[in-house]
Design an enzyme around this catalytic site. Structure first.
Site, PDB file in Angstrom:
ATOM      1  N   LYS A   1       2.925   4.605   1.168  1.00  0.00           N
ATOM      2  CA  LYS A   1       3.498   5.140   2.122  1.00  0.00           C
ATOM      3  C   LYS A   1       2.726   6.690   1.857  1.00  0.00           C
ATOM      4  CE  LYS A   1       6.787   5.375   5.913  1.00  0.00           C
ATOM      5  NZ  LYS A   1       7.153   7.119   5.705  1.00  0.00           N
TER       6      LYS A   1
ATOM      7  N   LYS B   1      11.119   3.158   0.219  1.00  0.00           N
ATOM      8  CA  LYS B   1      10.853   4.177  -0.061  1.00  0.00           C
ATOM      9  C   LYS B   1      11.488   4.650  -1.954  1.00  0.00           C
ATOM     10  CE  LYS B   1      10.870   5.913   4.168  1.00  0.00           C
ATOM     11  NZ  LYS B   1      11.849   6.827   4.607  1.00  0.00           N
TER      12      LYS B   1
ATOM     13  N   CYS C   1      36.094  21.072  27.054  1.00  0.00           N
ATOM     14  CA  CYS C   1      35.323  21.312  26.078  1.00  0.00           C
ATOM     15  C   CYS C   1      33.709  21.727  26.399  1.00  0.00           C
ATOM     16  CB  CYS C   1      36.046  20.038  25.132  1.00  0.00           C
ATOM     17  SG  CYS C   1      35.244  20.771  23.340  1.00  0.00           S
TER      18      CYS C   1
ATOM     19  N   CYS D   1      38.000  15.421  19.555  1.00  0.00           N
ATOM     20  CA  CYS D   1      38.818  16.498  20.215  1.00  0.00           C
ATOM     21  C   CYS D   1      39.089  15.767  21.747  1.00  0.00           C
ATOM     22  CB  CYS D   1      37.262  17.272  20.508  1.00  0.00           C
ATOM     23  SG  CYS D   1      37.861  18.708  21.956  1.00  0.00           S
TER      24      CYS D   1
ATOM     25  N   CYS E   1      39.799  21.080  17.818  1.00  0.00           N
ATOM     26  CA  CYS E   1      38.601  21.510  18.496  1.00  0.00           C
ATOM     27  C   CYS E   1      38.563  23.114  18.170  1.00  0.00           C
ATOM     28  CB  CYS E   1      38.442  21.484  19.583  1.00  0.00           C
ATOM     29  SG  CYS E   1      36.242  21.571  20.282  1.00  0.00           S
TER      30      CYS E   1
ATOM     31  N   GLU F   1       0.632  -1.250   0.051  1.00  0.00           N
ATOM     32  CA  GLU F   1       0.025  -0.290  -0.019  1.00  0.00           C
ATOM     33  C   GLU F   1       0.992   0.802  -0.039  1.00  0.00           C
ATOM     34  OE1 GLU F   1      -1.649   0.755   4.752  1.00  0.00           O
ATOM     35  OE2 GLU F   1      -0.934  -2.163   4.037  1.00  0.00           O
TER      36      GLU F   1
ATOM     37  N   CYS G   1      37.221  24.243  22.370  1.00  0.00           N
ATOM     38  CA  CYS G   1      37.923  24.814  22.816  1.00  0.00           C
ATOM     39  C   CYS G   1      39.176  25.012  22.859  1.00  0.00           C
ATOM     40  CB  CYS G   1      37.562  23.492  24.217  1.00  0.00           C
ATOM     41  SG  CYS G   1      38.898  22.148  23.805  1.00  0.00           S
TER      42      CYS G   1
ATOM     43  N   TYR H   1      -5.174   2.573   8.396  1.00  0.00           N
ATOM     44  CA  TYR H   1      -4.295   1.485   8.132  1.00  0.00           C
ATOM     45  C   TYR H   1      -3.534   0.300   8.630  1.00  0.00           C
ATOM     46  CZ  TYR H   1      -0.212   4.775   8.695  1.00  0.00           C
ATOM     47  OH  TYR H   1       0.149   5.862   9.570  1.00  0.00           O
TER      48      TYR H   1
ATOM     49  N   ASP I   1       2.255  10.427   2.807  1.00  0.00           N
ATOM     50  CA  ASP I   1       3.363  11.410   3.797  1.00  0.00           C
ATOM     51  C   ASP I   1       2.793  11.928   4.468  1.00  0.00           C
ATOM     52  OD1 ASP I   1       5.239  12.439   3.968  1.00  0.00           O
ATOM     53  OD2 ASP I   1       6.098  13.142   2.371  1.00  0.00           O
TER      54      ASP I   1
END
Ligand code: IVH
Length: 707
Positions: free
Chosen positions: A132, A330, A454, A448, A424, A130, A427, A242, A134
């Site tokens: 899908k 999909k 941090c 990091c 990083c 069936e 930091c 459904y 949206d």
């Protein structure tokens, strides 16, 4: 409402009428921006402009105190329409679906089912296929045939009560007709808007100077979640049924039979639902629907396949949050091209540096995309994506958009390959790529090394701590965590629970803060307080220990039952090392292996972690999660191990069934094992069980035992 002329005049020169009008405008304007910021994560104005609105509101209120409305913006914070709808706990959780992206995934889906059910190759498996839809999923409760309550999906366990809104849907029968309507049933389905109605709604919105919606799904969601139900009533929302949740009885023994019953009862069902007898038939259905997709008149984002026989659905059960008996195939992702303006490095809670593409906003499949993930350093190098490049962006369903690659012909002449930082950005600590002890391979993720110092890691850990599947504290989301961290109000999880007491003594209490009113602060404290009683599974997950996601958190919580037991065992593993009984106890939990055991040991081996955890635990009332042993069965609470080849059940089904009946399934034999279920060709586990005096059952004994 247009901005009043008075807004450009100084407050003292305003007449009372002008002030009253402007206050009404400000209230609406501030509420609108609160929603864009807190609810939609899409601020439309700068912070400075927002502050300006709030300042003006305050000035006006000071000058005209008699005009202050009860719901003045100065007494509210953020946007909490979610609070306005009551909560509804789903009797049966609302789950999601696993995805298939290609034919191979569909074939695998069928194979998995056959293996799980141990079906012979000539036994046909019938599926329903069936579209899908949206839209947004909804659960509708009917009692004695009458519609009584509607709830959104929410987090799957608890949704919002939108009964009054759903009541306005023309398409929805208020009573179900038929002599086989169960005394109670939760009908599940999708609320959506047709393309035509969506276009009309947006045209009306535009003409009225209101926000236009990005796509039909957003429009449907926005239309449903209206406090003023007359707005919902004016929007032509539609519905397809459904699935179902709790039901006192079922009118059919197949998915397709259920859908036919729904239709008989007067519920709208999708006319394209069909049964298919093989993966090959599913794929041809998929091909047909892909062609029809554009002319259906409503958005679909794939096809859902479900095993038709309900007894098989029951046996297949669920894994994590999705059924084994259904999958969403999909449609291919949508793509677009745009310009990569910058690459921003985000620091995660474990210190991971993730590159995020900052894009010239572009519409991909109806949604405006301005950020996309670039995954990691190697991906950027492999794709040779550079700042200034024209790039291809892909968006599939709800996943974060990705950059597929750059269009080299459009590359600016002076462009340079992107240099990934080795420090990083938050930091300044050195950031490195670890080497896997076992494989000797370099990790794809650069991390990091700042740990506790941090701030980015600390904030991300807190955000994880309060996230939906962890503590989920209403009114304490990512934005508030950022703010409270920057102000030093909440630096570690325990601080959340001491906030109220510290606030009472504070010179700068929250309720005096711009944008925070007494009521919203009280609500926040109430929400925090209500979370002191927390499930062990949520707590373990919330700690943000590496390799411990939601499922593992739950497995650990189930296995250990209480916080004390969990903590004691981890401490035991820490002291005794890998050979200790405690370490093996963790390692033996089904679905858990050495990486989790090591991560736990590493986490609790750090003093700063145990200090933070102890402070937190002192504030909480940790609750054992509904122990599977609460199930009334002959094996509830028992520890069982399977070995050898079973004849009647697949190993996976046997395990899933044992867990459903409240047993713990372990991977190895120990003194704590209650039963070893031995199939054909059982080997060393059988010998070990015999030497430890563990009860050994043959497959038929086991089936007799569990009934
Ligand atoms: S069945 C236990 N059927 O897709 C499985 N879901 O990704 C229940 N959806 O949350 C879902 N059309 O909102 C099912 N024909 C359909 C569907 C459908 C759309 C949505 C639903 C669900 C999501 C899962």
């Amino acid at each position: 409402m247009a901005k009043p002329n008075s807004a450009s005049k100084s407050v003292e020169t305003l007449t009372k009428v002008e002030a009253a009008k402007e206050l009404v405008w400000l209230s609406a304007e501030i509420a609108r921006h609160d929603t864009s910021y807190f609810q939609n994560d899409a601020p439309e104005i700068s912070d400075a402009e927002y502050d300006q609105l709030r300042r003006r509101n305050l000035e006006l209120e000071e000058c005209f105190p008699e005009l202050i409305p009860l719901d003045s913006p100065s007494s509210r914070v953020g946007s909490a329409p979610a609070e306005a709808f009551g909560k509804v706990r789903h009797r049966v959780p609302m789950l999601s679906l696993g995805n298939a992206f290609n034919d191979e995934d569909v074939v695998d889906f069928e194979d998995r089912i056959r293996r799980f059910l141990k079906l012979s190759s000539d036994e046909p498996v019938v599926f329903t296929a069936e579209p899908k839809i949206d839209g947004l999923s909804i659960s509708l409760r009917y009692e004695n045939g009458a519609f009584v309550e509607a709830a959104t999906r929410g987090d799957g366990a608890e949704g919002e009560n939108v009964t009054n809104n759903v009541n306005t849907l023309q398409e929805l029968p208020k009573t179900l007709r038929g002599d086989d309507v169960p005394a109670s049933i939760d009908i599940r389905g999708e609320i959506y808007l047709s393309h035509e109605d969506f276009a009309r709604l947006n045209a009306d919105q535009e003409a009225a100077g209101n926000k236009v919606f990005a796509n039909p799904r957003n429009a449907a969601a926005g239309s449903l979640r209206q406090l003023d139900t007359s707005i919902t009533a004016s929007r032509p929302l539609r519905f397809f049924a459904y699935a179902w949740g709790e039901a006192s009885s079922l009118p059919a023994d197949s998915q397709s039979g259920m859908i036919t019953a729904f239709e008989r009862w007067g519920l709208p069902v999708n006319p394209l639902t069909q049964t298919c007898k093989s993966a090959a038939e599913l794929m041809s259905y998929y091909a047909d629907l892909s062609e029809q997709r554009a002319s259906l008149g409503y958005d679909i984002d794939g096809i859902v396949y479900k095993v038709d026989r309900l007894d098989w659905q029951e046996r297949l059960g669920f894994v994590s949050r999705a059924p084994r008996w259904a999958i969403a195939h999909k449609f291919p992702a949508e793509q677009a091209t745009t310009i990569l303006r910058d690459i921003e490095i985000q620091v995660g809670r474990t210190g991971s540096l993730t590159p995020v593409a900052k894009l010239e906003p572009v519409t991909v499949g109806g949604v405006v995309v301005s950020n996309a993930t670039l995954h990691n350093e190697d991906e950027i190098a492999r794709k040779d994506v550079r700042i200034g490049d024209t790039v291809r962006v892909q968006r599939a369903g709800d996943v974060i958009p990705q950059i597929l690659g750059a269009i080299e012909e459009k590359r600016p002449k002076d462009s340079k390959p992107f240099e990934f930082p080795t420090v990083c950005p938050a930091c300044g600590s050195h950031a490195e790529r670890e080497i896997d002890e076992k494989t000797g391979e370099v990790d794809v993720v650069r991390r990091c090394t700042g740990g506790l110092i941090c701030p980015a890691q600390a904030k991300e850990r807190l955000k994880h701590f309060v996230s939906r599947n962890a503590f989920d504290i209403e009114g304490l989301g990512e934005k508030q965590v950022e703010l409270f961290f920057d102000e030093g109000r909440i630096m570690q999880p325990a601080d959340i629970f001491t906030l109220e007491a510290r606030n009472a003594r504070s010179e700068k209490p929250l309720e005096k803060k711009k944008g925070f009113g007494k009521k919203s602060v009280d609500n926040l404290f109430a929400a925090i307080s209500s979370r002191r009683a927390i499930g062990l599974d949520r707590l373990i997950y919330a700690l943000g220990i590496r390799h411990i996601g939601e499922t593992t958190g739950r497995d650990l919580a189930r296995a250990f039952g209480s916080w004390e037991n969990f903590r004691r065992t981890v401490e035991g593993a820490l002291d005794g090392g890998r050979d200790s009984e405690a370490y093996q106890e963790i390692n033996n939990i089904d679905g858990i292996g050495p990486s989790v055991a090591d991560a736990l040991v590493a986490f609790f081996g750090e003093e700063h972690n145990t200090r933070a955890v102890d402070a937190l635990i002192a504030e909480l009332d940790v609750q054992a999660i509904e122990a599977p042993s609460a199930v009334d069965s002959s094996i509830a609470g028992k520890t069982v191990v399977f070995t050898g080849t079973l004849e009647k059940l697949s190993r996976n089904e046997a395990k899933a069934q044992a867990e459903r009946l409240g047993a713990k399934v372990s991977g190895s034999i120990s003194k704590k094992t209650d039963y070893l279920i031995a199939g054909a060709q059982a080997g060393s586990k059988l010998t070990k069980a015999q030497s430890l005096g563990v009860t050994v059952l043959l497959e038929d004994d086991w089936i007799a035992l569990i009934g």
